[in-house]
Enzyme design. Structure first.
Site, mmCIF file in Angstrom:
data_model
loop_
_atom_site.group_PDB
_atom_site.id
_atom_site.type_symbol
_atom_site.label_atom_id
_atom_site.label_comp_id
_atom_site.label_asym_id
_atom_site.label_seq_id
_atom_site.Cartn_x
_atom_site.Cartn_y
_atom_site.Cartn_z
ATOM 1 N N LYS A 1 12.349 -9.482 8.285
ATOM 2 C CA LYS A 1 11.223 -10.382 8.547
ATOM 3 C C LYS A 1 11.389 -11.087 9.891
ATOM 4 O O LYS A 1 10.417 -11.280 10.636
ATOM 5 C CB LYS A 1 11.103 -11.398 7.409
ATOM 6 C CG LYS A 1 10.664 -10.743 6.093
ATOM 7 C CD LYS A 1 10.882 -11.658 4.906
ATOM 8 C CE LYS A 1 10.338 -11.049 3.619
ATOM 9 N NZ LYS A 1 10.815 -11.727 2.403
ATOM 10 N N GLU B 1 13.903 -7.091 -4.057
ATOM 11 C CA GLU B 1 13.696 -5.744 -3.523
ATOM 12 C C GLU B 1 14.454 -4.750 -4.402
ATOM 13 O O GLU B 1 15.286 -5.108 -5.231
ATOM 14 C CB GLU B 1 14.245 -5.651 -2.088
ATOM 15 C CG GLU B 1 13.576 -6.559 -1.091
ATOM 16 C CD GLU B 1 12.100 -6.266 -0.890
ATOM 17 O OE1 GLU B 1 11.731 -5.110 -0.659
ATOM 18 O OE2 GLU B 1 11.300 -7.216 -0.975
HETATM 19 P P1 NAP Z 1 7.745 -1.999 -6.897
HETATM 20 O O1 NAP Z 1 7.341 -2.931 -7.974
HETATM 21 O O2 NAP Z 1 9.070 -1.342 -6.993
HETATM 22 O O3 NAP Z 1 6.604 -0.881 -6.770
HETATM 23 C C1 NAP Z 1 6.774 0.260 -5.986
HETATM 24 C C2 NAP Z 1 5.668 1.256 -6.329
HETATM 25 O O4 NAP Z 1 5.796 2.381 -5.461
HETATM 26 C C3 NAP Z 1 5.730 1.789 -7.756
HETATM 27 O O5 NAP Z 1 4.437 1.903 -8.290
HETATM 28 C C4 NAP Z 1 6.345 3.184 -7.598
HETATM 29 O O6 NAP Z 1 5.878 4.142 -8.523
HETATM 30 C C5 NAP Z 1 5.834 3.570 -6.219
HETATM 31 N N1 NAP Z 1 6.729 4.534 -5.561
HETATM 32 C C6 NAP Z 1 8.007 4.352 -5.196
HETATM 33 N N2 NAP Z 1 8.491 5.460 -4.598
HETATM 34 C C7 NAP Z 1 7.482 6.335 -4.577
HETATM 35 C C8 NAP Z 1 7.346 7.661 -4.095
HETATM 36 N N3 NAP Z 1 8.357 8.307 -3.500
HETATM 37 N N4 NAP Z 1 6.168 8.288 -4.236
HETATM 38 C C9 NAP Z 1 5.124 7.648 -4.834
HETATM 39 N N5 NAP Z 1 5.187 6.393 -5.316
HETATM 40 C C10 NAP Z 1 6.357 5.747 -5.194
HETATM 41 O O7 NAP Z 1 7.738 -2.733 -5.470
HETATM 42 P P2 NAP Z 1 6.925 -4.049 -5.068
HETATM 43 O O8 NAP Z 1 7.698 -5.257 -5.471
HETATM 44 O O9 NAP Z 1 5.520 -3.907 -5.498
HETATM 45 O O10 NAP Z 1 7.023 -3.998 -3.473
HETATM 46 C C11 NAP Z 1 6.236 -3.095 -2.727
HETATM 47 C C12 NAP Z 1 6.340 -3.411 -1.238
HETATM 48 O O11 NAP Z 1 5.880 -4.751 -1.013
HETATM 49 C C13 NAP Z 1 7.748 -3.372 -0.653
HETATM 50 O O12 NAP Z 1 7.672 -2.930 0.683
HETATM 51 C C14 NAP Z 1 8.191 -4.830 -0.681
HETATM 52 O O13 NAP Z 1 9.165 -5.127 0.286
HETATM 53 C C15 NAP Z 1 6.884 -5.501 -0.328
HETATM 54 N N6 NAP Z 1 6.760 -6.885 -0.782
HETATM 55 C C16 NAP Z 1 7.044 -7.217 -2.061
HETATM 56 C C17 NAP Z 1 6.884 -8.527 -2.479
HETATM 57 C C18 NAP Z 1 7.207 -8.944 -3.880
HETATM 58 O O14 NAP Z 1 7.249 -10.156 -4.136
HETATM 59 N N7 NAP Z 1 7.428 -8.019 -4.810
HETATM 60 C C19 NAP Z 1 6.404 -9.504 -1.575
HETATM 61 C C20 NAP Z 1 6.107 -9.121 -0.245
HETATM 62 C C21 NAP Z 1 6.295 -7.814 0.131
HETATM 63 P P3 NAP Z 1 6.161 4.025 -10.110
HETATM 64 O O15 NAP Z 1 5.378 2.823 -10.556
HETATM 65 O O16 NAP Z 1 5.649 5.282 -10.671
HETATM 66 O O17 NAP Z 1 7.637 3.826 -10.252
HETATM 67 N N1 HSE Z 2 12.164 -9.590 -1.957
HETATM 68 C C1 HSE Z 2 11.349 -10.425 -1.142
HETATM 69 C C2 HSE Z 2 11.736 -11.866 -1.350
HETATM 70 C C3 HSE Z 2 9.899 -10.200 -1.493
HETATM 71 O O1 HSE Z 2 12.461 -12.162 -2.318
HETATM 72 O O2 HSE Z 2 11.331 -12.713 -0.555
HETATM 73 C C4 HSE Z 2 8.952 -10.880 -0.520
HETATM 74 O O3 HSE Z 2 9.041 -10.312 0.750
#
Ligand code: NAP
Ligand code: HSE
Length: 317
Positions: free
Chosen positions: A194, A179
């Site tokens: 979660k 995160e």
């Molecule tokens: P990430 O890679 O940090 O992507 C976040 C995106 O949101 C980026 O494109 C960013 O824009 C955009 N953003 C952030 N703040 C913003 C704002 N104020 N206005 C407009 N756009 C904004 O995050 P992620 O890993 O994809 O995770 C996204 C969500 O999925 C989170 O809630 C996370 O907990 C959940 N999740 C993630 C995973 C995982 O494995 N990564 C798994 C399950 C759930 P820029 O690209 O321009 O910076």
């Molecule tokens: N940061 C989270 C993890 C992404 O490591 O499990 C999936 O929710």
């Protein structure tokens, strides 16, 4: 169907690519998907998204959307953007367990109305919310025990091999598991988010996030992990929910478990959940719980469910 996407990071990009790749399944149900826009912070960032995708910092396109997929992350940040759209009673698909856990007062009514789809918020593409919000309700729930954070699981597994904590955390970040900030993972808060989400399907539809007692893995040392290994055990960050008197006890804390425990045998980068109910018995769910495409698989699955007329994930009333 006009779809809006908030965020195009690890998860958002894979959602867009998977929708593009799986267009035939939408055509099979008679729907042509059109991406109205993708909201980001920085339009100049290089992105791996289908050609022609409209990337913008403006969220005006939300008003023309039939459904919105939220992948921004954070608690108030996405909700501030979504609030006007939500008032128009249209559905949202999200993987954002932090927002769900911490802003349930505001979101619960939408969830009860079947407007919130959030399979990906717990265990990513490994379905647990689906069964817990449907068939498992026939059984009397007693207890669950789970490993729900891929980052902590990865770090602890790398430490078993002798890698130090900081290098292992950097590895989890490079894989897109962590995160922003990673304190959410290593401090146990992501697991607690979660667990609160799950508790609302099996224990109490209003289960408060603040009721989860949380200890992270920051104080687990290489010596602790290796001592456990020598004794045929593994250290895991374990989420537990069980009956306590007339209520429920929810905890997140590192635990030493036998190496052949189902939460250990699931694998280094996989999540696992052991669910105990009177009538259904003991069930074990295991699979990938973090990463872009596996998370996208559940979100695009939610989109398909919505298009087929299935309601979102409804908590206990
Ligand atoms: P990430 O890679 O940090 O992507 C976040 C995106 O949101 C980026 O494109 C960013 O824009 C955009 N953003 C952030 N703040 C913003 C704002 N104020 N206005 C407009 N756009 C904004 O995050 P992620 O890993 O994809 O995770 C996204 C969500 O999925 C989170 O809630 C996370 O907990 C959940 N999740 C993630 C995973 C995982 O494995 N990564 C798994 C399950 C759930 P820029 O690209 O321009 O910076
Ligand atoms: N940061 C989270 C993890 C992404 O490591 O499990 C999936 O929710």
């Amino acid at each position: 169907m006009t779809v809006g996407v908030l965020g195009s990071g690890t998860v958002g990009q894979d959602v867009l690519n998977l929708i593009e790749r799986r267009k035939p399944i939408f055509e099979d149900v008679g729907v042509k998907i059109e991406i109205a826009g993708v909201m980001v912070r920085d339009v100049n960032k290089k992105r791996n998204v289908p050609a022609g995708t409209r990337v913008t910092t403006d969220c005006d396109f939300l008003q023309e959307c039939g459904v919105v997929i939220e992948t921004i992350g954070g608690v108030d940040r996405p909700l501030d953007i979504l609030r006007p759209y939500l008032r128009s009673d249209r559905p949202v698909i999200t993987a954002n367990k932090a927002m769900l856990a911490e802003r349930w007062d505001e979101l619960r009514e939408y969830a009860l109305d079947g407007k919130l789809y959030y399979e990906a918020s717990v265990m990513a593409g490994t379905p647990v919310i689906g069964p817990m919000s449907t068939v498992l309700r026939a059984s009397t729930f007693n207890k669950l025990q789970a490993v729900l954070n891929g980052t902590c699981n990865y770090i602890l597994t790398q430490m078993e091999g002798g890698q130090d904590y900081a290098a292992a955390l950097a590895g989890a970040q490079a894989l897109g598991y962590a995160e922003d900030p990673p304190t959410l993972d290593v401090g146990g808060f992501d697991t607690a988010h979660k667990l609160a989400v799950l508790a609302r399907f099996c224990a109490d539809g209003n289960f408060p996030y603040s009721a989860v007692q949380v200890t992270g893995i920051e104080n687990v040392t290489l010596a602790d992990v290796q001592d456990a290994s020598r004794n045929g055990e593994k250290i895991k960050l374990v989420a537990e929910l069980e009956r306590a008197g007339t209520g429920w006890k929810a905890t997140v804390a590192p635990q030493r478990l036998p190496a052949d425990h189902p939460l250990c045998t699931a694998g280094a980068t996989r999540n696992a959940l052991v669910y105990e109910g009177d009538e259904c018995g003991t069930l074990i769910f295991a699979g990938g719980g973090a990463g872009g495409m596996i998370t996208a698989s559940a979100m695009v699955g939610d989109l398909l469910d919505y298009l087929l007329g299935f309601p979102g994930h409804v908590p206990l009333h």
